[in-house]
Motif scaffolding. Structure first.
Motif, PDB file in Angstrom:
ATOM      1  N   LEU A  99      42.355  46.542  69.212  1.00 57.10           N
ATOM      2  CA  LEU A  99      42.622  47.564  70.440  1.00 57.10           C
ATOM      3  C   LEU A  99      42.550  48.740  69.800  1.00 57.10           C
ATOM      4  CD1 LEU A  99      45.961  46.064  71.856  1.00 57.10           C
ATOM      5  CD2 LEU A  99      43.647  46.239  72.899  1.00 57.10           C
ATOM      6  N   ALA A 100      41.872  50.021  70.265  1.00 68.65           N
ATOM      7  CA  ALA A 100      41.804  51.196  69.786  1.00 68.65           C
ATOM      8  C   ALA A 100      41.612  52.251  70.943  1.00 68.65           C
ATOM      9  CB  ALA A 100      40.361  51.396  69.189  1.00 68.65           C
ATOM     10  N   ALA A 101      41.960  53.369  70.697  1.00 68.40           N
ATOM     11  CA  ALA A 101      42.258  54.457  71.574  1.00 68.40           C
ATOM     12  C   ALA A 101      41.906  55.832  71.008  1.00 68.40           C
ATOM     13  CB  ALA A 101      43.736  54.253  72.258  1.00 68.40           C
ATOM     14  N   PRO A 102      41.982  57.098  71.765  1.00 71.98           N
ATOM     15  CA  PRO A 102      41.635  58.074  71.295  1.00 71.98           C
ATOM     16  C   PRO A 102      42.778  58.722  70.326  1.00 71.98           C
ATOM     17  CG  PRO A 102      41.125  58.114  73.583  1.00 71.98           C
ATOM     18  CD  PRO A 102      41.715  56.867  73.423  1.00 71.98           C
ATOM     19  N   GLY A 103      43.921  58.062  70.524  1.00 75.77           N
ATOM     20  CA  GLY A 103      45.191  58.474  69.550  1.00 75.77           C
ATOM     21  C   GLY A 103      46.083  57.313  69.732  1.00 75.77           C
ATOM     22  N   PRO A 104      47.329  57.539  68.948  1.00 76.34           N
ATOM     23  CA  PRO A 104      48.415  56.389  69.222  1.00 76.34           C
ATOM     24  C   PRO A 104      48.591  56.231  70.616  1.00 76.34           C
ATOM     25  CG  PRO A 104      48.979  57.982  67.288  1.00 76.34           C
ATOM     26  CD  PRO A 104      47.677  58.699  68.086  1.00 76.34           C
ATOM     27  N   ASP A 150      41.853  53.726  79.166  1.00 76.82           N
ATOM     28  CA  ASP A 150      42.585  54.506  78.091  1.00 76.82           C
ATOM     29  C   ASP A 150      42.379  54.103  76.830  1.00 76.82           C
ATOM     30  OD1 ASP A 150      44.279  55.792  80.278  1.00 76.82           O
ATOM     31  OD2 ASP A 150      44.744  53.784  80.908  1.00 76.82           O
ATOM     32  N   ALA A 151      42.043  52.851  76.734  1.00 76.59           N
ATOM     33  CA  ALA A 151      41.730  52.073  75.402  1.00 76.59           C
ATOM     34  C   ALA A 151      40.674  51.119  75.466  1.00 76.59           C
ATOM     35  CB  ALA A 151      43.174  51.472  74.906  1.00 76.59           C
ATOM     36  N   ILE A 152      40.326  50.501  74.435  1.00 75.15           N
ATOM     37  CA  ILE A 152      39.247  49.574  74.407  1.00 75.15           C
ATOM     38  C   ILE A 152      39.607  48.432  73.138  1.00 75.15           C
ATOM     39  CG2 ILE A 152      37.273  51.195  74.411  1.00 75.15           C
ATOM     40  CD1 ILE A 152      36.788  50.728  71.566  1.00 75.15           C
ATOM     41  N   CYS A 153      39.009  47.354  73.738  1.00 73.23           N
ATOM     42  CA  CYS A 153      39.232  46.112  72.680  1.00 73.23           C
ATOM     43  C   CYS A 153      38.031  45.581  72.412  1.00 73.23           C
ATOM     44  CB  CYS A 153      39.957  44.999  73.688  1.00 73.23           C
ATOM     45  SG  CYS A 153      40.259  43.601  72.828  1.00 73.23           S
ATOM     46  N   ASP A 154      37.610  45.732  71.161  1.00 69.25           N
ATOM     47  CA  ASP A 154      36.142  45.798  70.699  1.00 69.25           C
ATOM     48  C   ASP A 154      36.222  45.012  69.151  1.00 69.25           C
ATOM     49  OD1 ASP A 154      33.644  45.529  71.176  1.00 69.25           O
ATOM     50  OD2 ASP A 154      32.984  47.590  70.795  1.00 69.25           O
ATOM     51  N   LEU A 155      35.010  44.727  68.764  1.00 67.29           N
ATOM     52  CA  LEU A 155      34.978  44.086  67.392  1.00 67.29           C
ATOM     53  C   LEU A 155      34.575  45.275  66.513  1.00 67.29           C
ATOM     54  CD1 LEU A 155      32.391  41.183  68.148  1.00 67.29           C
ATOM     55  CD2 LEU A 155      34.927  41.047  67.543  1.00 67.29           C
ATOM     56  N   VAL A 156      35.297  45.092  65.308  1.00 69.21           N
ATOM     57  CA  VAL A 156      35.058  46.260  64.237  1.00 69.21           C
ATOM     58  C   VAL A 156      34.872  45.534  62.811  1.00 69.21           C
ATOM     59  CG1 VAL A 156      36.445  48.169  63.229  1.00 69.21           C
ATOM     60  CG2 VAL A 156      36.878  47.548  65.591  1.00 69.21           C
ATOM     61  N   SER A 157      34.117  46.150  61.919  1.00 66.85           N
ATOM     62  CA  SER A 157      33.971  45.803  60.785  1.00 66.85           C
ATOM     63  C   SER A 157      34.706  46.648  59.803  1.00 66.85           C
ATOM     64  CB  SER A 157      32.722  44.958  60.477  1.00 66.85           C
ATOM     65  OG  SER A 157      31.759  45.325  60.666  1.00 66.85           O
ATOM     66  N   ASN A 165      33.069  57.731  67.270  1.00 66.30           N
ATOM     67  CA  ASN A 165      33.475  57.809  68.840  1.00 66.30           C
ATOM     68  C   ASN A 165      34.958  58.283  69.144  1.00 66.30           C
ATOM     69  OD1 ASN A 165      31.200  56.747  70.704  1.00 66.30           O
ATOM     70  ND2 ASN A 165      31.286  55.327  68.854  1.00 66.30           N
ATOM     71  N   GLY A 166      35.637  58.900  68.100  1.00 69.19           N
ATOM     72  CA  GLY A 166      36.949  59.792  68.065  1.00 69.19           C
ATOM     73  C   GLY A 166      37.876  58.576  68.357  1.00 69.19           C
ATOM     74  N   LEU A 167      37.818  57.322  67.934  1.00 67.81           N
ATOM     75  CA  LEU A 167      38.763  56.408  68.294  1.00 67.81           C
ATOM     76  C   LEU A 167      39.407  55.904  67.004  1.00 67.81           C
ATOM     77  CD1 LEU A 167      36.854  54.125  70.740  1.00 67.81           C
ATOM     78  CD2 LEU A 167      38.623  55.758  71.507  1.00 67.81           C
ATOM     79  N   VAL A 168      40.804  55.582  67.280  1.00 64.15           N
ATOM     80  CA  VAL A 168      41.805  54.889  66.186  1.00 64.15           C
ATOM     81  C   VAL A 168      42.275  53.574  66.734  1.00 64.15           C
ATOM     82  CG1 VAL A 168      42.568  57.146  65.252  1.00 64.15           C
ATOM     83  CG2 VAL A 168      43.871  56.008  67.027  1.00 64.15           C
ATOM     84  N   GLU A 169      42.360  52.679  65.634  1.00 57.33           N
ATOM     85  CA  GLU A 169      42.644  51.454  65.709  1.00 57.33           C
ATOM     86  C   GLU A 169      44.242  51.220  66.067  1.00 57.33           C
ATOM     87  OE1 GLU A 169      40.229  49.599  62.399  1.00 57.33           O
ATOM     88  OE2 GLU A 169      41.647  47.752  63.021  1.00 57.33           O
ATOM     89  N   LEU A 170      44.609  50.592  66.892  1.00 57.97           N
ATOM     90  CA  LEU A 170      45.920  50.452  67.320  1.00 57.97           C
ATOM     91  C   LEU A 170      46.478  48.902  66.790  1.00 57.97           C
ATOM     92  CD1 LEU A 170      45.790  51.499  70.960  1.00 57.97           C
ATOM     93  CD2 LEU A 170      46.447  52.965  69.074  1.00 57.97           C
ATOM     94  N   GLU A 171      45.824  47.883  67.174  1.00 53.02           N
ATOM     95  CA  GLU A 171      46.285  46.514  66.871  1.00 53.02           C
ATOM     96  C   GLU A 171      45.172  45.515  66.675  1.00 53.02           C
ATOM     97  OE1 GLU A 171      49.064  45.089  70.060  1.00 53.02           O
ATOM     98  OE2 GLU A 171      49.314  47.413  70.226  1.00 53.02           O
ATOM     99  N   THR A 172      45.260  44.600  65.745  1.00 53.36           N
ATOM    100  CA  THR A 172      44.261  43.671  65.748  1.00 53.36           C
ATOM    101  C   THR A 172      44.646  42.478  66.719  1.00 53.36           C
ATOM    102  OG1 THR A 172      43.924  44.203  63.390  1.00 53.36           O
ATOM    103  CG2 THR A 172      43.116  41.874  64.107  1.00 53.36           C
ATOM    104  N   VAL A 173      43.594  42.120  67.747  1.00 53.00           N
ATOM    105  CA  VAL A 173      43.991  41.100  68.442  1.00 53.00           C
ATOM    106  C   VAL A 173      43.298  39.739  67.879  1.00 53.00           C
ATOM    107  CG1 VAL A 173      43.172  40.359  70.575  1.00 53.00           C
ATOM    108  CG2 VAL A 173      43.619  42.580  70.289  1.00 53.00           C
TER     109      VAL A 173
END
Ligand code: AMP
Length: 282
Positions: A99-104, A150-157, A165-173
């Motif tokens: 999960l990621a979003a522009p900020g906390p 407001d947020a995204i849920c996407d793959l990250v390596s 894209n100005g996003l920060v990681e929130l949680e690992t799903v």
């Protein structure tokens, strides 16, 4: 099932394609590949590759289009996990669904864009949160800047696409890696060719997870050195021409390699030779 030629669905092009073929080559399988046309028979094993889009692989195996598939755990869980069995985790294509979003952000009640609606809904259920899932098939990272979510849920390596894209990681799903899957019920007992294939796959995995080391050490350091090699069979020990010194040979786990080497040196080991292992056949 008889000993027919098995079909294995692999990614046609993309992140898992080259690593998947490389893994199969390391397992000693040689393919006649006409530029990854549609199919590639194996020259030295009763196996045929079929090349598909990664997202189509779990469904293709579930529907019997292929007997086996190599895909990401993410694709497996999103699409057909109930009908498929994971035979082995293959150790490449590692990434995480985040999960990621522009900020906390507290995600409760928010809109989350994703190409993994099933996994996301399962996660929200597990953590007891409610959010609106916005399904997108690609370019999920731009959804917050377009006010679609407001947020995204996407793959990250590496996380660099998120940063761009100005996003920060929130949680690992989900933590994901490439897996070898089969339709439920295809077993080594009923299908000896599958047993032979799995022997090759497991031997290749074991070889990648270990290194062979040979070192010299004073005889009185041997007991300490043996203690540093937990879980392994005793090292092979041979006498050296130099009195009071021995040579030890053993296998160490790749993931703990440098810690082990440091500790071995501190215990008195010298001249440590490190060799890659081609296969470990149990
Ligand atoms: P592709 O179709 O080339 O985007 O590959 C998708 C598959 O590659 C996913 O199902 C993942 O299992 C795996 N993968 C590994 N790293 C990443 C990443 N950073 N982003 C997306 N997929 C990744």
């Amino acid at each position: 099932m008889t000993n027919k030629t098995l079909t294995l669905a692999v990614q046609k092009s993309g992140r898992l394609a080259d690593a998947g073929l490389e893994f199969l080559r390391r397992a000693g399988l040689r393919f006649v590949s006409a530029n990854r046309a549609l199919k590639a028979p194996c020259r030295n094993f009763p196996l045929e590759l079929i090349f598909l889009r990664s997202k189509d692989i779990p469904r293709a195996v579930a529907q019997g289009v292929a007997d086996l598939g190599i895909c990401g755990e993410d694709a497996l869980l999103e699409q057909a996990s109930d009908e498929l069995t994971t035979l082995e985790r293959l150790g490449f294509g590692r990434c995480r669904l985040c999960l990621a979003a522009p900020g906390p952000l507290e995600i409760e009640g928010k809109k989350i864009a994703t190409s993994f609606p099933n996994i996301l809904r399962g996660y929200l259920n597990r953590v007891g949160k409610t959010a609106t899932v916005v399904e997108l098939s690609g370019s999920v990272e731009i959804a917050p800047s377009l006010q679609m979510a407001d947020a995204i849920c996407d793959l990250v390596s590496t996380g660099s696409t998120l940063t761009q894209n100005g996003l920060v990681e929130l949680e690992t799903v989900l933590e994901s890696q490439a897996v070898l899957v089969a339709k439920n019920g295809l077993t080594e007992r009923d299908c000896p060719v599958l047993g032979e294939l799995l022997l090759r796959v497991r031997s290749t995995l074991a070889a990648k997870q270990n290194k062979y080391i040979v070192m010299n050490a004073p005889e009185d350091a041997v007991e300490d050195i043996k203690q540093l090699l937990p879980g392994l069979k005793n090292p092979t020990i041979s006498a050296l021409a130099n009195p009071g010194w021995v040579s030890l040979a053993t296998v160490v786990r790749t993931e703990k390699f440098w810690e082990t080497i440091k500790a071995l040196k501190a215990a008195g080991a010298e001249g440590i030779l490190v060799l890659p292992i081609e296969q470990i056949v149990e």
